[in-house]
Design an enzyme around this catalytic site. Structure first.
Site, PDB file in Angstrom:
ATOM      1  N   LYS A 196       0.832  -1.096   0.087  1.00 48.84           N
ATOM      2  CA  LYS A 196      -0.048   0.161   0.095  1.00 48.84           C
ATOM      3  C   LYS A 196       0.872   1.141   0.053  1.00 48.84           C
ATOM      4  O   LYS A 196       1.489   1.667   1.017  1.00 48.84           O
ATOM      5  CB  LYS A 196      -0.896  -0.079   1.308  1.00 48.84           C
ATOM      6  CG  LYS A 196      -2.214   0.634   1.158  1.00 48.84           C
ATOM      7  CD  LYS A 196      -2.102   2.130   0.604  1.00 48.84           C
ATOM      8  CE  LYS A 196      -1.906   3.156   2.235  1.00 48.84           C
ATOM      9  NZ  LYS A 196      -1.760   4.362   1.782  1.00 48.84           N
ATOM     10  N   GLU A 272       9.603   1.498  10.880  1.00 47.08           N
ATOM     11  CA  GLU A 272      10.707   2.489  10.406  1.00 47.08           C
ATOM     12  C   GLU A 272       9.960   3.787  10.700  1.00 47.08           C
ATOM     13  O   GLU A 272       9.217   4.251   9.812  1.00 47.08           O
ATOM     14  CB  GLU A 272      11.296   2.336   9.214  1.00 47.08           C
ATOM     15  CG  GLU A 272      12.090   0.813   9.186  1.00 47.08           C
ATOM     16  CD  GLU A 272      12.887   0.643   8.012  1.00 47.08           C
ATOM     17  OE1 GLU A 272      12.572   1.449   6.893  1.00 47.08           O
ATOM     18  OE2 GLU A 272      13.638  -0.233   7.973  1.00 47.08           O
ATOM     19  N   CYS A 306      13.742  11.066   6.547  1.00 46.48           N
ATOM     20  CA  CYS A 306      13.645  10.583   7.888  1.00 46.48           C
ATOM     21  C   CYS A 306      14.872  10.864   8.588  1.00 46.48           C
ATOM     22  O   CYS A 306      14.734  11.106   9.907  1.00 46.48           O
ATOM     23  CB  CYS A 306      13.210   9.053   7.982  1.00 46.48           C
ATOM     24  SG  CYS A 306      14.140   7.897   7.269  1.00 46.48           S
ATOM     25  N   GLU A 408       9.015  16.472  15.112  1.00 46.11           N
ATOM     26  CA  GLU A 408       9.362  16.376  13.656  1.00 46.11           C
ATOM     27  C   GLU A 408       8.643  17.147  12.689  1.00 46.11           C
ATOM     28  O   GLU A 408       7.370  17.077  12.909  1.00 46.11           O
ATOM     29  CB  GLU A 408       9.204  14.845  13.485  1.00 46.11           C
ATOM     30  CG  GLU A 408      10.022  14.574  11.897  1.00 46.11           C
ATOM     31  CD  GLU A 408       9.642  13.193  11.471  1.00 46.11           C
ATOM     32  OE1 GLU A 408       8.457  12.720  11.724  1.00 46.11           O
ATOM     33  OE2 GLU A 408      10.544  12.583  10.991  1.00 46.11           O
TER      34      GLU A 408
HETATM   35  P1  NAD Z   1       2.386   8.401   7.268  1.00 48.27           P
HETATM   36  O1  NAD Z   1       2.511   7.785   8.692  1.00 48.27           O
HETATM   37  O2  NAD Z   1       1.296   9.539   7.252  1.00 48.27           O
HETATM   38  O3  NAD Z   1       1.958   7.430   6.165  1.00 48.27           O
HETATM   39  C1  NAD Z   1       2.614   6.487   5.972  1.00 48.27           C
HETATM   40  C2  NAD Z   1       1.916   5.217   5.389  1.00 48.27           C
HETATM   41  O4  NAD Z   1       0.918   4.874   6.300  1.00 48.27           O
HETATM   42  C3  NAD Z   1       0.952   5.910   4.194  1.00 48.27           C
HETATM   43  O5  NAD Z   1       0.787   4.848   3.248  1.00 48.27           O
HETATM   44  C4  NAD Z   1      -0.309   5.926   4.620  1.00 48.27           C
HETATM   45  O6  NAD Z   1      -1.177   5.769   3.741  1.00 48.27           O
HETATM   46  C5  NAD Z   1      -0.474   4.934   5.735  1.00 48.27           C
HETATM   47  N1  NAD Z   1      -1.250   4.801   6.782  1.00 48.27           N
HETATM   48  C6  NAD Z   1      -1.884   5.987   7.424  1.00 48.27           C
HETATM   49  N2  NAD Z   1      -2.815   5.724   8.448  1.00 48.27           N
HETATM   50  C7  NAD Z   1      -2.845   4.256   8.162  1.00 48.27           C
HETATM   51  C8  NAD Z   1      -3.488   3.276   9.119  1.00 48.27           C
HETATM   52  N3  NAD Z   1      -4.490   3.784  10.118  1.00 48.27           N
HETATM   53  N4  NAD Z   1      -3.386   2.235   8.788  1.00 48.27           N
HETATM   54  C9  NAD Z   1      -2.358   1.787   7.770  1.00 48.27           C
HETATM   55  N5  NAD Z   1      -1.941   2.557   7.150  1.00 48.27           N
HETATM   56  C10 NAD Z   1      -2.003   3.823   7.300  1.00 48.27           C
HETATM   57  O7  NAD Z   1       3.723   8.983   6.972  1.00 48.27           O
HETATM   58  P2  NAD Z   1       4.065   9.841   5.737  1.00 48.27           P
HETATM   59  O8  NAD Z   1       3.651  11.403   5.981  1.00 48.27           O
HETATM   60  O9  NAD Z   1       3.827   9.184   4.420  1.00 48.27           O
HETATM   61  O10 NAD Z   1       5.809  10.095   5.953  1.00 48.27           O
HETATM   62  C11 NAD Z   1       6.388  10.916   6.617  1.00 48.27           C
HETATM   63  C12 NAD Z   1       6.989  10.127   7.896  1.00 48.27           C
HETATM   64  O11 NAD Z   1       7.514   8.942   7.688  1.00 48.27           O
HETATM   65  C13 NAD Z   1       7.820  11.047   8.862  1.00 48.27           C
HETATM   66  O12 NAD Z   1       7.581  10.781  10.141  1.00 48.27           O
HETATM   67  C14 NAD Z   1       9.501  10.262   8.677  1.00 48.27           C
HETATM   68  O13 NAD Z   1      10.309  10.461   9.478  1.00 48.27           O
HETATM   69  C15 NAD Z   1       8.924   8.817   8.436  1.00 48.27           C
HETATM   70  N6  NAD Z   1      10.041   7.920   7.774  1.00 48.27           N
HETATM   71  C16 NAD Z   1      10.669   7.390   8.321  1.00 48.27           C
HETATM   72  C17 NAD Z   1      11.494   6.695   7.858  1.00 48.27           C
HETATM   73  C18 NAD Z   1      12.489   5.508   8.484  1.00 48.27           C
HETATM   74  O14 NAD Z   1      13.131   4.847   7.764  1.00 48.27           O
HETATM   75  N7  NAD Z   1      12.527   5.457   9.913  1.00 48.27           N
HETATM   76  C19 NAD Z   1      11.890   6.713   6.331  1.00 48.27           C
HETATM   77  C20 NAD Z   1      10.981   7.548   5.758  1.00 48.27           C
HETATM   78  C21 NAD Z   1       9.980   8.382   6.580  1.00 48.27           C
END
Ligand code: NAD
Length: 504
Positions: A196, A272, A306, A408
């Site tokens: 997804k 992550e 991230c 963040e």
């Molecule tokens: P997000 O958590 O909003 O979304 C990530 C994914 O989760 C999307 O595909 C979203 O549709 C899905 N999602 C959201 N709510 C959900 C639910 N209730 N159930 C299942 N899936 C759900 O994150 P984002 O805004 O896309 O990305 C930015 C974040 O990602 C920042 O916090 C960043 O630090 C983090 N990040 C971490 C890493 C790492 O390796 N640690 C890498 C890249 C980004």
């Protein structure tokens, strides 16, 4: 008629990825599904609509999980290790052959500079398939002999088996790279996947379906469902009882919700999540190197990495010089269209995220920050005014408990704080709920070795940033995640280790 059968006629008709109408990819074919729901894809560079995306609900997710389960039992599970890993090499080669298609799709979704996407996103997206195929081929398992009372002894040996159907939930900041970072090892270990992708950036994941078909990966091994999180594809997938493990990259709060869903059925998770990463700059650093590295770690990908640095701690004797040089660097960044010559800063991913970043800029001012540079929306030409642009921003003067120092932002912004002693810098760096990454800038390697292990993070860079050897462990401490992926470390999540004990 089962839903999988219902979807089939459309699916068979849809063997091609469409850039203007992004579909799900289920059992080897593109399908709009039956939800009848679509949403718009917006170009963050201009704010213009570039296409529609079909939204998956329960029936589509169900069909994808069913296809993944069947492929696991069927053709995929029956391949030899060599056949499987050869296919993954072919996937990488095919991504590289279609490099420009992936590049266009990624740029259209993210608006990031072409120079960045062609250097990082696409090549590393392809490399993820080769590296993990080779890791799986070459990794040993353990064996123990032990004595038994009859003197004949016993032998234990371990075998690694695929975990099953893996749900991959990925974010928008490095769409292809972070998705294949999970799909690569999952498939190499013999699992099947349902991905997804982020609702903001679905195109490269969808395009990967064509690549899978072109090289002969059996239908059902790689499936994609599009949509949002709550009450949409993300939630339905992570709650689905047919999913054996969930690997997630995204915000910590989302990770917590998904971990709760995974608790039903005691399903394994790999998380992550977010970060608020420190950079520590000692007075004995090579200042040119430290500025060059900090420029990248703060502003690359519009700060939407991230591992990026949002808190910079600088030893007092070089504080003013460092701030002045970073300011000059930030003011020299060139915002613009991905293809415009010299562009090295793109927009935020969306108008919504732009507003979030701007709200932190306002909050910083309310909390008493000195704005060294930036702090608002940049002046852009008329044709780009609808885009999600934010100014690269440097702040100083906040106390360590200010929200802008604690939370963040995920934008092109850092706060710079002076320090006087090594202990003070370490204490401030560790005073956060996150624990993803840190960078240390010093020419004194004794100091570097002393400080690095005292930082409560999963990754420490010394005199570098974002330098990744994919064989090493990757993951976060504290609220930045659960588990480690990369190299053999991902086996903990992507395989079941089964011990076999033979009485001799
Ligand atoms: P997000 O958590 O909003 O979304 C990530 C994914 O989760 C999307 O595909 C979203 O549709 C899905 N999602 C959201 N709510 C959900 C639910 N209730 N159930 C299942 N899936 C759900 O994150 P984002 O805004 O896309 O990305 C930015 C974040 O990602 C920042 O916090 C960043 O630090 C983090 N990040 C971490 C890493 C790492 O390796 N640690 C890498 C890249 C980004």
């Amino acid at each position: 008629m089962s839903l999988a059968q219902e979807l089939e006629p459309q699916a068979q008709a849809g063997t091609r990825f469409r850039v203007d109408e992004v579909m799900h990819f289920i059992n080897g074919a593109y399908t709009a599904g039956t939800s009848g729901r679509t949403f718009d894809n917006i170009n963050p560079v201009t704010g213009e609509k570039t296409g529609i995306i079909h939204e998956a609900l329960k029936p589509e997710v169900d069909a994808a999980v069913t296809a993944a389960r069947q492929a696991l039992r069927g053709p995929w599970g029956k391949l030899s290790l060599a056949q499987r890993t050869n296919l993954l090499h072919a996937v990488a080669d095919e991504i590289n052959r279609r490099f420009d298609d992936f590049l266009e799709a990624e740029i259209l979704d993210t608006g990031k500079p072409r120079s960045l996407a062609s250097h990082i996103d696409i090549p590393r997206g392809a490399a993820n398939f080769k590296v993990f195929a080779d890791t799986v081929k070459n990794a040993p398992t353990e064996a123990f002999e032990f004595d038994t009372p009859d003197g004949n002894g016993a032998l234990n040996y371990a075998v690694r088996k695929p975990k099953g159907v893996i749900a991959v939930i990925s974010p928008w900041n490095l769409p292809l790279l972070l998705m294949t970072w999970k799909v690569g090892p999952a498939l190499a270990c013999g699992n099947t996947v349902v991905v997804k992708p982020s609702e903001e950036t679905p195109r490269t994941t969808a395009l990967l379906g064509e690549v899978m078909n072109a090289v002969g990966v059996p239908p059902g091994v790689f499936n994609v469902v599009n949509g949002f999180g709550p009450n949409s594809a993300g939630a339905y997938l992570t709650e689905h009882p047919g999913v054996d493990g969930i690997t997630f990259t995204g915000e910590t709060r989302t990770g917590e919700i998904i971990t709760q869903a995974a608790a039903i059925g005691l399903r394994h998770v790999s998380m992550e999540c977010g970060g608020k990463n420190p950079g520590i700059v000692f007075a004995d650093c090579d200042i040119e190197k430290a500025i060059e590295g900090t420029m990248r770690s703060v502003f690359a990908n519009c700060g939407q990495v991230c591992l990026g640095t949002e808190r910079v701690y600088v030893e007092r004797p070089i504080f003013d010089d460092f701030v002045a040089r970073l300011k000059a660097g930030a003011e020299g960044l060139k915002l613009g269209r991905p293809d415009a010559p010299g562009t090295n800063l793109g927009p935020a991913i969306s108008a919504e995220h732009q507003q979030k970043i701007l709200s932190y800029y306002e909050l910083a001012k309310e909390e008493g920050a000195t704005v060294i540079t930036g702090g608002g929306i940049p002046e852009m030409p008329d044709d780009l005014k609808g885009g999600a642009w934010v100014e690269p921003t440097i702040l100083t003067g906040l106390s360590e408990d200010a929200r802008v120092v604690k939370e963040e932002v995920f934008g092109p912004v850092c706060h710079i704080q002076p320090f006087d002693t090594e202990d003070e810098a370490i204490a401030m760096a560790n005073d956060t709920r996150y624990g993803l990454a840190a960078a240390i800038w010093t020419e004194n390697l004794t100091r570097a070795h002393r400080v690095a292990p005292r930082l409560d993070v999963g990754i420490v860079w010394i005199n570098s940033w974002f330098l990744r050897d994919l064989r090493t462990a990757f993951g976060g401490a504290k609220h930045s995640g659960i588990g480690r992926e990369g190299g053999v470390h991902g086996f903990e999540f992507y395989t079941e280790l089964s011990n076999i004990c033979i009485k001799l």
